[in-house]
Write a protein that holds these residues in place. Structure first.
Motif, mmCIF file in Angstrom:
data_model
loop_
_atom_site.group_PDB
_atom_site.id
_atom_site.type_symbol
_atom_site.label_atom_id
_atom_site.label_comp_id
_atom_site.label_asym_id
_atom_site.label_seq_id
_atom_site.Cartn_x
_atom_site.Cartn_y
_atom_site.Cartn_z
ATOM 1 N N GLY A 81 93.073 55.854 -77.661
ATOM 2 C CA GLY A 81 92.588 55.541 -78.989
ATOM 3 C C GLY A 81 91.533 54.451 -78.885
ATOM 4 N N VAL A 82 90.902 54.102 -80.020
ATOM 5 C CA VAL A 82 89.808 53.136 -79.974
ATOM 6 C C VAL A 82 89.859 52.193 -81.170
ATOM 7 C CG1 VAL A 82 88.282 54.737 -78.744
ATOM 8 C CG2 VAL A 82 88.183 54.617 -81.250
ATOM 9 N N ASP A 83 89.227 51.039 -81.002
ATOM 10 C CA ASP A 83 88.935 50.107 -82.084
ATOM 11 C C ASP A 83 87.424 49.949 -82.172
ATOM 12 O OD1 ASP A 83 91.530 49.046 -83.124
ATOM 13 O OD2 ASP A 83 91.793 48.505 -81.013
ATOM 14 N N ALA A 84 86.898 49.979 -83.388
ATOM 15 C CA ALA A 84 85.447 49.876 -83.591
ATOM 16 C C ALA A 84 85.119 48.643 -84.417
ATOM 17 C CB ALA A 84 84.916 51.129 -84.281
ATOM 18 N N TYR A 85 84.022 47.972 -84.046
ATOM 19 C CA TYR A 85 83.611 46.731 -84.693
ATOM 20 C C TYR A 85 82.104 46.763 -84.968
ATOM 21 C CZ TYR A 85 87.943 45.184 -82.399
ATOM 22 O OH TYR A 85 89.242 45.077 -81.944
ATOM 23 N N ARG A 86 81.717 46.154 -86.098
ATOM 24 C CA ARG A 86 80.301 45.905 -86.340
ATOM 25 C C ARG A 86 80.001 44.464 -85.930
ATOM 26 N NH1 ARG A 86 79.631 46.341 -91.819
ATOM 27 N NH2 ARG A 86 78.859 48.490 -91.727
ATOM 28 N N LEU A 87 79.043 44.310 -85.012
ATOM 29 C CA LEU A 87 78.590 42.984 -84.596
ATOM 30 C C LEU A 87 77.233 42.699 -85.227
ATOM 31 C CD1 LEU A 87 79.350 42.991 -80.752
ATOM 32 C CD2 LEU A 87 80.925 42.610 -82.656
ATOM 33 N N VAL A 88 77.069 41.514 -85.763
ATOM 34 C CA VAL A 88 75.764 41.023 -86.186
ATOM 35 C C VAL A 88 75.411 39.869 -85.250
ATOM 36 C CG1 VAL A 88 74.423 39.983 -88.049
ATOM 37 C CG2 VAL A 88 76.165 41.704 -88.574
ATOM 38 N N TYR A 89 74.203 39.895 -84.714
ATOM 39 C CA TYR A 89 73.842 38.954 -83.657
ATOM 40 C C TYR A 89 72.385 38.541 -83.785
ATOM 41 C CZ TYR A 89 71.873 43.212 -81.621
ATOM 42 O OH TYR A 89 71.146 44.364 -81.420
ATOM 43 N N ARG A 90 72.056 37.489 -83.082
ATOM 44 C CA ARG A 90 70.691 36.979 -83.111
ATOM 45 C C ARG A 90 69.844 37.652 -82.030
ATOM 46 N NH1 ARG A 90 70.705 33.216 -86.789
ATOM 47 N NH2 ARG A 90 72.573 31.960 -87.181
ATOM 48 N N THR A 91 68.617 37.963 -82.410
ATOM 49 C CA THR A 91 67.676 38.573 -81.477
ATOM 50 C C THR A 91 66.271 38.155 -81.902
ATOM 51 O OG1 THR A 91 67.036 40.665 -80.417
ATOM 52 C CG2 THR A 91 67.560 40.752 -82.787
ATOM 53 N N VAL A 92 65.257 38.888 -81.463
ATOM 54 C CA VAL A 92 63.877 38.567 -81.832
ATOM 55 C C VAL A 92 63.190 39.805 -82.383
ATOM 56 C CG1 VAL A 92 63.584 36.627 -80.250
ATOM 57 C CG2 VAL A 92 63.146 38.969 -79.437
ATOM 58 N N ASP A 93 62.176 39.594 -83.226
ATOM 59 C CA ASP A 93 61.422 40.709 -83.795
ATOM 60 C C ASP A 93 60.283 41.088 -82.855
ATOM 61 O OD1 ASP A 93 59.308 38.931 -84.147
ATOM 62 O OD2 ASP A 93 59.495 38.850 -86.338
ATOM 63 N N PRO A 94 59.453 42.085 -83.200
ATOM 64 C CA PRO A 94 58.380 42.489 -82.284
ATOM 65 C C PRO A 94 57.393 41.380 -81.950
ATOM 66 C CG PRO A 94 58.781 44.236 -83.875
ATOM 67 C CD PRO A 94 59.596 43.054 -84.316
ATOM 68 N N GLY A 95 57.308 40.351 -82.810
ATOM 69 C CA GLY A 95 56.433 39.231 -82.521
ATOM 70 C C GLY A 95 57.108 38.096 -81.787
ATOM 71 N N GLY A 96 58.393 38.285 -81.411
ATOM 72 C CA GLY A 96 59.129 37.258 -80.703
ATOM 73 C C GLY A 96 59.767 36.209 -81.586
ATOM 74 N N ARG A 97 59.721 36.425 -82.913
ATOM 75 C CA ARG A 97 60.314 35.457 -83.838
ATOM 76 C C ARG A 97 61.801 35.733 -84.031
ATOM 77 N NH1 ARG A 97 55.280 37.015 -85.720
ATOM 78 N NH2 ARG A 97 56.259 38.825 -86.712
#
Length: 419
Positions: A81-97
């Protein structure tokens, strides 16, 4: 030494000030810190968890197998069986911001303590809730992640930028931002998994479908290059990719070799999304015919559903593009040519791990020549790449969509054998 001393002074000042004044001082310090310091902060922040939401549980392997079968997928590799999670995380946009993105993490309810990781990057979507992490039940987009997790892997499926809960507009087929979003999703997953009593090992098996095939190759190249100190590339298995837009996909799309409606949607999406990134035209009526010139850009705002896209676009590309629009795609120059060069470079390297390219016969959306060109590029670098013919799989009348179903079943078996 100077930056360390400055940071210590700032901390001492902040301790003596109230919150409002402290924020003002901090903002001033940030603005004057210099580009190098900002870039370092952005890099160190990438992959940091913002939030976690438990999405669903399929408690027993029978539940996972039944859910996959209901979605039209093969459940023969299911062990847990499985457990599923939504993660929200920090990253960068196409301009590196700095920005945030979301993604789906699915973990097996059993198996090893230290899990091997599968990164699955999904196919084209324009409606935000069609992203993997928005799953309410197991469906077409989330089934690959459930497949890999139920087979015993940790399955990581980024939504990309601008889909799921991520802010802004989705930069479709932008391999650099797909790569950073995918790599940072792996980092976020590694940060979260210990809370479940498990851990992620070093090895990452990389796969993806359609748009996600190019994204998978971009992530694989970044992992091999050592862009993350923890994760290492173990194998690559993209499915039905558009690896060569300029010399394979666009010619087939323009000459009528592919499904007409899909060609309309892909041409429109490419021009709209890349105009936002690269400024290809000043006004939509330069490339789109009326009445679509006044409506097509709004259709790709993340809020319009697939049926709305179908209803709001013509059935033939001749009714969509102006002569100038045709010429831009037929003979790309300038910014478009450079953007295509970047997008089409995903097979122009030498993986030092096993590589398989999966494709269906006579795919109606991703021209067969894409896989041929990718194979040739990899072989030119001395890579012994295997091409796996998936035959003519069907899902809802589409071989392209069918290749995701058949490819997932084939890839999970292969990944299991690599141990």
């Amino acid at each position: 030494m100077e930056s360390t001393d400055a940071a210590g002074k700032l901390r001492r000042v902040l301790r003596r000030l109230n919150i409002g004044t402290a924020l003002a001082v901090l903002a001033t310090a940030t603005l004057t810190a210099g580009a190098a310091s900002a870039d370092t902060a952005h890099r160190s922040d990438r992959g940091r968890l913002v939030s976690v939401q438990h999405v669903t549980t399929l408690a027993a392997k029978e539940d996972a197998a039944a859910a996959l079968a209901a979605a039209g997928y093969d459940g023969s590799a299911v062990r847990f069986g499985v457990d599923a999670y939504r993660l929200v995380y920090r990253t960068v946009d196409p301009g590196g911001r700095p920005t945030t993105a979301s993604g789906l993490l699915v973990l097996p309810r059993g198996g090893d303590h230290e899990l091997r990781t599968v990164s699955f990057t999904h196919g084209t979507a324009s409606y935000r809730p069609d992203a993997p992490s928005s799953m309410v039940k197991v469906g077409f987009v989330s089934s690959p992640a459930v497949t890999y997790a139920s087979a015993g892997f940790a399955a990581v499926a980024p939504d990309y930028l601008g889909l799921g809960t991520g802010p802004g507009l989705h930069p479709w087929m932008d391999v650099p931002s797909e790569t950073t979003a995918s790599l940072d999703m792996l980092r976020a997953a590694r940060a979260f998994v210990p809370r479940t009593g498990r851990a992620l090992g070093h090895d990452v098996l990389v796969t993806g479908f359609s748009q996600g095939a190019s994204a998978a190759m971009g992530l694989a190249r970044a992992l091999q290059a050592g862009d993350d100190r923890w994760f290492r590339l173990e194998a690559v298995a993209p499915v039905s990719g558009a690896y060569d837009f300029r010399h394979a996909e666009l010619p087939a799309l323009l000459d009528g070799s592919l499904d007409p409606k899909s060609s309309v949607l892909y041409a429109a999406y490419l021009l709209v999304a890349w105009n936002r990134l690269h400024h290809l035209y000043d006004s939509p009526d330069e490339v789109f015919r009326a009445p679509y010139s006044s409506t097509v850009e709004a259709l790709f705002d993340g809020a319009h559903t697939g049926p709305q896209l179908f209803a709001g676009t013509p059935d033939a590309i001749d009714a969509l593009l102006t002569p100038h629009g045709f010429e831009m795609l037929r003979n790309p120059t300038g910014r478009l040519a450079e953007a295509l060069r970047v997008a089409d470079s995903t097979c122009d390297w030498a993986p030092r791990v096993p590589v398989r390219l999966y494709a269906a016969d006579a795919d109606e959306q991703a021209a067969d020549a894409n896989t041929d060109h990718c194979e040739a590029a990899l072989r030119s670098h001395g890579v012994d790449v295997a091409v796996v013919d998936l035959g003519a799989p069907d899902f809802a009348g589409s071989r392209h969509l069918g290749s995701n179903v058949a490819g997932t079943a084939a890839v999970v078996r292969w990944f299991g054998q690599l141990r």
